[in-house]
Design a protein around this motif. Structure first.
Motif, PDB file in Angstrom:
ATOM      1  N   UNK A 196      -8.633  30.891  54.469  1.00  0.00           N
ATOM      2  CA  UNK A 196      -7.952  29.669  53.576  1.00  0.00           C
ATOM      3  C   UNK A 196      -7.997  29.748  51.935  1.00  0.00           C
ATOM      4  N   UNK A 197      -6.870  29.054  51.445  1.00  0.00           N
ATOM      5  CA  UNK A 197      -6.536  28.488  50.407  1.00  0.00           C
ATOM      6  C   UNK A 197      -6.160  30.279  49.338  1.00  0.00           C
ATOM      7  N   UNK A 198      -5.721  31.296  50.625  1.00  0.00           N
ATOM      8  CA  UNK A 198      -6.010  32.484  49.726  1.00  0.00           C
ATOM      9  C   UNK A 198      -4.530  33.363  50.011  1.00  0.00           C
ATOM     10  N   UNK A 199      -2.725  31.970  50.816  1.00  0.00           N
ATOM     11  CA  UNK A 199      -1.728  32.242  50.489  1.00  0.00           C
ATOM     12  C   UNK A 199      -1.236  30.675  50.657  1.00  0.00           C
ATOM     13  N   UNK A 200      -0.351  30.770  50.376  1.00  0.00           N
ATOM     14  CA  UNK A 200       0.181  29.306  50.238  1.00  0.00           C
ATOM     15  C   UNK A 200       1.042  29.153  51.426  1.00  0.00           C
TER      16      UNK A 200
ATOM     17  N   UNK B 299       8.605  29.916  42.785  1.00  0.00           N
ATOM     18  CA  UNK B 299       9.448  29.011  43.628  1.00  0.00           C
ATOM     19  C   UNK B 299       8.374  29.253  45.009  1.00  0.00           C
ATOM     20  N   UNK B 300       8.072  27.678  45.065  1.00  0.00           N
ATOM     21  CA  UNK B 300       6.597  27.098  45.684  1.00  0.00           C
ATOM     22  C   UNK B 300       6.964  26.117  46.587  1.00  0.00           C
ATOM     23  N   UNK B 301       6.617  26.543  48.318  1.00  0.00           N
ATOM     24  CA  UNK B 301       6.705  24.763  48.723  1.00  0.00           C
ATOM     25  C   UNK B 301       5.346  24.179  49.310  1.00  0.00           C
ATOM     26  N   UNK B 302       5.088  23.309  49.015  1.00  0.00           N
ATOM     27  CA  UNK B 302       4.091  22.300  49.337  1.00  0.00           C
ATOM     28  C   UNK B 302       4.368  21.292  50.498  1.00  0.00           C
ATOM     29  N   UNK B 303       3.215  21.563  51.199  1.00  0.00           N
ATOM     30  CA  UNK B 303       3.344  20.182  52.654  1.00  0.00           C
ATOM     31  C   UNK B 303       3.084  19.131  52.452  1.00  0.00           C
ATOM     32  N   UNK B 304       3.930  17.758  52.727  1.00  0.00           N
ATOM     33  CA  UNK B 304       3.208  16.499  51.833  1.00  0.00           C
ATOM     34  C   UNK B 304       3.184  15.780  52.911  1.00  0.00           C
TER      35      UNK B 304
END
Length: 443
Positions: free
Chosen positions: A119-123, A71-76
């Motif tokens: 940055x960009x090493x964790x969701x 499962x993953x959450x991304x900001x839109x």
């Protein structure tokens, strides 16, 4: 398999509020490759809204063949115009309970341990200060078994560092947590809102060209040279229009920009965004001139409801204070505004009461919500002229303005003071490192 219909897109927004009553709004299902067994599984995508991230994409993958799931959450949401940096002094165990929204592009630092999460090493995550520490510990422990077998010395040093991180949760000594997010979409809770948080410092900064490239705002092969500016005479006579995205529904919209001369003050840039999809409107003001040599502090004694019609220019570097209410709004909040005093107070009320993400849903405790609602009721009395207070605009850049209704004569209820900025204020404005002399000699 459900899909996002054209009707939903034309209706204004593909992002819906989470609701158990909306039976028609189902996740989008996509057949995709399982990275565990390399057979086909199913990915479900849900475009929705939550108070902290505004718009998000929730993706859930499951494989019927090997039972693996993810499962993953991304900001839109859109990337903000400026980056934001939160500096928190953690002094008590209560500070560990502060809620934190950390975007995936944010950098987390603890200077006392010389510790940094790049940055960009964790969701992206929604957690607490304690949760961030636990997540950092879990990340360091992940490959410790392999390290103990292949490189015992490195594993031992990491174990020692993990103990230091865990000891931070005891808060025996004060430590500093810094979250620097070039996208401007991270947040740290202020538990004493609407009062000023003495332990938390919020500052905005302009992204570097490298950060723009990391966020995808510039092409990797884009020139590092800044684009040439527009001719000022053309800007004064025309309304410039450029494409952007709506901050509410993320649909394509247009922003109008124009140079405007404010009487008895200076030239400013007014930008207004109108969204045809959802009807959202917003405006923002930028100073059209340079940073003044002296800061400006404007104090108005509100004695009548007619004061609410005074024009106000609040720049993005201006803080707002109401001493009688023990209220202070930092310069990082609300951004630039050109409105009336009534409009400014209503925007403040909406920011700390209606749109405060940390009092929405399950995050808001009863005491906190009641406290902020009471503060909103007091602001309503001020707007209605039923309560006399002083409002103070403190702008170290000197680019804010409050209308003098007696101009050009002095206003008996309005005091404007000029002052010399402190070193800390110059540091926040980026003036200490700015060099404008001596280039001829060096070259």
């Amino acid at each position: 398999m459900s899909v996002i219909s054209e009707e939903n897109v034309r209706g204004g927004s593909v992002f819906k509020d989470i609701s158990a009553d909306d039976e028609d709004w189902q996740p989008t299902e996509i057949e995709s490759l399982c990275m565990n067994c390399y057979q086909n599984g199913t990915t479900r995508l849900l475009l929705t809204k939550i108070p902290f991230f505004k718009e998000i994409i929730v993706s859930s993958f499951s494989c019927a063949n090997c039972s693996w799931s993810n499962t993953e959450i991304q900001s839109a949401g859109r990337i903000q115009e400026q980056g934001v940096c939160y500096t928190l002094k953690v002094r008590t165990k209560q500070d560990l309970n502060r809620e934190v929204v950390k975007a995936d592009c944010a950098t987390t630092r603890i200077p006392e341990l010389d510790f940094e999460i790049p940055p960009f090493t964790q969701k992206g995550s929604l957690s607490t200060i304690e949760g961030l520490l636990d997540r950092a510990v879990a990340g360091l422990e992940q490959d410790q078994a392999v390290r103990r077998a292949t490189d015992p010395e490195v594993a031992e040093k990491i174990d020692e560092f993990i103990q230091k991180l865990r000891k931070l949760k005891e808060v025996e000594n004060e430590f500093t947590l810094v979250i620097e997010d070039p996208s401007g979409n991270s947040f740290v809770e202020n538990p004493v809102a609407p009062q000023k948080d003495e332990a938390l410092t919020v500052s905005l900064f302009k992204r570097t060209i490298q950060q723009d490239k990391q966020l995808g705002l510039r092409a990797d092969d884009d020139s590092d040279e800044e684009p040439a500016g527009n001719d000022l005479d053309t800007m004064r006579n025309e309304v410039l229009v450029f494409d952007t995205n709506c901050p509410e529904c993320n649909a394509p919209a247009s922003t109008n920009m124009k140079l405007v001369q404010i009487p008895h003050f200076k030239e400013v840039i007014i930008m207004a965004t109108n969204c045809d999809s959802c009807g959202h409107r917003t405006n923002e003001v930028k100073s059209g001139g340079a940073t003044e040599e002296l800061g400006t502090k404007i104090t108005l004694n509100i004695t009548d409801s007619s004061d609410m019609t005074r024009d106000v220019l609040k720049s993005e570097t201006c803080s707002v204070m109401i001493p009688e209410l023990e209220f202070e709004l930092g310069m990082a909040a609300l951004g630039g505004k050109f409105t009336t005093l009534e409009g400014l107070l209503k925007d403040i009320k909406d920011l700390i009461v209606a749109k405060n993400p940390f009092v929405c849903g399950d995050s808001g405790t009863t005491d906190r919500v009641q406290k902020l609602n009471e503060f909103g009721a007091v602001l309503d009395k001020v707007i209605a002229g039923e309560m006399n207070v002083h409002i103070i605009l403190d702008d170290p850049a000197g680019n804010s303005y409050l209308q003098n209704v007696y101009a050009p004569e002095p206003d008996p209820e309005l005091i404007t003071e000029k002052y010399t900025r402190s070193f800390e204020q110059n540091e926040e404005l980026g003036l200490n490192d700015m060099k404008t002399e001596g280039y001829q000699e060096e070259n």
